[in-house]
Design a protein around this motif. Structure first.
Motif, PDB file in Angstrom:
ATOM      1  N   ARG A  89       0.836  -1.201   0.000  1.00 43.16           N
ATOM      2  CA  ARG A  89       0.000   0.000   0.000  1.00 43.16           C
ATOM      3  C   ARG A  89       0.872   1.252   0.000  1.00 43.16           C
ATOM      4  NH1 ARG A  89      -2.839  -0.259   5.123  1.00 43.16           N
ATOM      5  NH2 ARG A  89      -1.741  -2.138   5.707  1.00 43.16           N
ATOM      6  N   ASN A 145     -12.510  10.709  11.151  1.00 44.67           N
ATOM      7  CA  ASN A 145     -12.015   9.813  10.101  1.00 44.67           C
ATOM      8  C   ASN A 145     -12.045  10.463   8.720  1.00 44.67           C
ATOM      9  OD1 ASN A 145     -11.826   6.433  10.541  1.00 44.67           O
ATOM     10  ND2 ASN A 145     -12.484   7.653  12.269  1.00 44.67           N
TER      11      ASN A 145
ATOM     12  N   LEU B  31      -4.558   0.890   8.438  1.00 46.38           N
ATOM     13  CA  LEU B  31      -5.158   0.761   7.122  1.00 46.38           C
ATOM     14  C   LEU B  31      -6.021   1.996   6.864  1.00 46.38           C
ATOM     15  CD1 LEU B  31      -5.818  -1.050   4.617  1.00 46.38           C
ATOM     16  CD2 LEU B  31      -7.705  -1.997   5.941  1.00 46.38           C
ATOM     17  N   VAL B  32      -5.694   2.724   5.797  1.00 47.05           N
ATOM     18  CA  VAL B  32      -6.470   3.917   5.467  1.00 47.05           C
ATOM     19  C   VAL B  32      -7.321   3.614   4.239  1.00 47.05           C
ATOM     20  CG1 VAL B  32      -6.395   6.375   4.905  1.00 47.05           C
ATOM     21  CG2 VAL B  32      -4.652   5.401   6.403  1.00 47.05           C
ATOM     22  N   TRP B  47     -20.108   1.781   7.972  1.00 43.91           N
ATOM     23  CA  TRP B  47     -19.803   2.153   9.352  1.00 43.91           C
ATOM     24  C   TRP B  47     -20.370   1.150  10.348  1.00 43.91           C
ATOM     25  CZ3 TRP B  47     -16.544   5.285  11.867  1.00 43.91           C
ATOM     26  CH2 TRP B  47     -15.794   6.155  11.083  1.00 43.91           C
ATOM     27  N   ILE B  63      -8.608   3.781   9.372  1.00 42.52           N
ATOM     28  CA  ILE B  63      -9.195   5.097   9.142  1.00 42.52           C
ATOM     29  C   ILE B  63     -10.190   4.894   7.999  1.00 42.52           C
ATOM     30  CG2 ILE B  63      -8.812   7.510   8.503  1.00 42.52           C
ATOM     31  CD1 ILE B  63      -7.230   6.898  10.967  1.00 42.52           C
ATOM     32  N   LEU B  64     -11.454   5.122   8.265  1.00 46.74           N
ATOM     33  CA  LEU B  64     -12.480   4.919   7.241  1.00 46.74           C
ATOM     34  C   LEU B  64     -12.962   6.286   6.761  1.00 46.74           C
ATOM     35  CD1 LEU B  64     -14.177   2.794   5.738  1.00 46.74           C
ATOM     36  CD2 LEU B  64     -15.826   2.889   7.604  1.00 46.74           C
ATOM     37  N   ASN B  65     -12.407   6.699   5.631  1.00 50.29           N
ATOM     38  CA  ASN B  65     -12.724   8.029   5.093  1.00 50.29           C
ATOM     39  C   ASN B  65     -13.621   7.882   3.871  1.00 50.29           C
ATOM     40  OD1 ASN B  65     -12.771  10.655   4.220  1.00 50.29           O
ATOM     41  ND2 ASN B  65     -10.556  10.858   3.952  1.00 50.29           N
ATOM     42  N   ILE B  66     -14.920   7.780   4.133  1.00 49.52           N
ATOM     43  CA  ILE B  66     -15.877   7.542   3.057  1.00 49.52           C
ATOM     44  C   ILE B  66     -16.792   8.751   2.905  1.00 49.52           C
ATOM     45  CG2 ILE B  66     -17.784   6.069   2.250  1.00 49.52           C
ATOM     46  CD1 ILE B  66     -15.221   4.510   2.323  1.00 49.52           C
TER      47      ILE B  66
END
Lengths: 160, 124
Positions: A89, A145, B31-32, B47, B63-66
């Protein structure tokens, strides 16, 4: 006499092969076809004695799992050895330098009604402390986030 | 167990519900996941799955950037007048009648039946 022996022998071989089912070469082709049909690329297939070995580098774990499931679904494949690796990654980059990110986070948290949350940013990593109403907790975590951060230390507590 | 293994069901769900995403590596192996969900519901589902895998989000490994995409949500609306048809409205906006039909499946049941006063979403 010699011809007779040869005939019997040939028949025996033919019977043996048909009883065995598909050859490894046939199975390799079948697995490759199935992977192509399931739109999985970057996988090398080798079949030996009905056991398929998958090698290569794929995008992420979902592709790795999908490739394995596809190969298992092929008739005649007894087992699958999944040696697929995942692409390394790239390093995540914060959306802004620390002071700007801090300001962005504070604005977003305020807008989301998470004023009790306190953030400290260091190299894109956010340490969050303080207390927010329990009902707001998930929203507050989501807000953090989504600011473009690269790490989190979550010490936020749920209040009333 | 790597973060990708831990959160694989979350990524599978993203593939299923039409969320496009990219993975990168954050601080200390975090983990992004950066992506765009097709709807608010799809984002909520992700989520919910995150919360199921990591209650209270205390593992600090994802990191959940949605964000939610603009799938017809922010387009204009058009109020149907007498004599309109989807193809006529489509022609007016320079788009295919079918894209209006697709954007309004929730309120239309038949592409040939629209009524004066109906508000249609125009995906432009």
């Amino acid at each position: 006499m010699k011809i007779k022996v040869l005939t019997v022998f040939t028949l025996a071989i033919a019977l043996f092969l048909s009883a065995c089912g598909k050859s490894d070469a046939d199975l390799t082709k079948a697995v490759n076809d199935k992977l192509a049909a399931d739109k999985v690329t970057g996988v090398t297939v080798a079949v030996k004695d009905g056991v398929a070995t998958l090698t290569g580098e794929v995008g992420d774990i979902t592709v790795k799992n999908k490739a394995e499931a596809s190969a298992k679904a092929v008739e005649g494949i007894k087992n699958v050895t999944n040696n697929l690796t995942m692409k390394p990654r790239p390093a995540a980059t914060p959306s802004a330098p620390d002071p700007a990110l801090t300001a962005k986070l504070n604005d977003a948290l305020k807008a989301a009604g998470c004023t009790g949350a306190i953030v400290a940013v260091e190299n894109g990593k956010v340490t969050v402390t303080g207390e927010v109403p329990g009902a707001k907790y998930v929203t507050c975590i989501q807000t953090i986030n989504q600011a473009g951060i690269t790490g989190i230390e979550n010490k936020l507590t749920k209040g009333k | 167990m790597s973060a990708q293994e831990k959160y694989q069901s979350l990524l599978e769900l993203a593939n299923q519900n039409g969320t496009s995403y990219e993975l990168s590596e954050g601080d200390n192996g975090t983990l992004v996941v950066t992506g765009v969900a097709p709807s608010e519901e799809a984002k909520t589902a992700l989520w919910d799955e995150y919360e199921r895998l990591d209650p209270e989000f205390r593992s600090n490994d994802l990191i959940l950037n949605i964000s939610v995409g603009q799938a017809g949500g922010s387009g204009t609306t058009y109020t149907v007048v007498s004599g309109d048809s989807l193809s006529k409205i489509g022609k007016h906006y320079g788009i295919a009648w079918k894209s209006i039909w697709d954007a309004n499946r929730d309120i239309l049941s038949d592409p040939d039946k629209i009524y004066p006063g109906q508000e249609l979403k125009i995906p432009v």
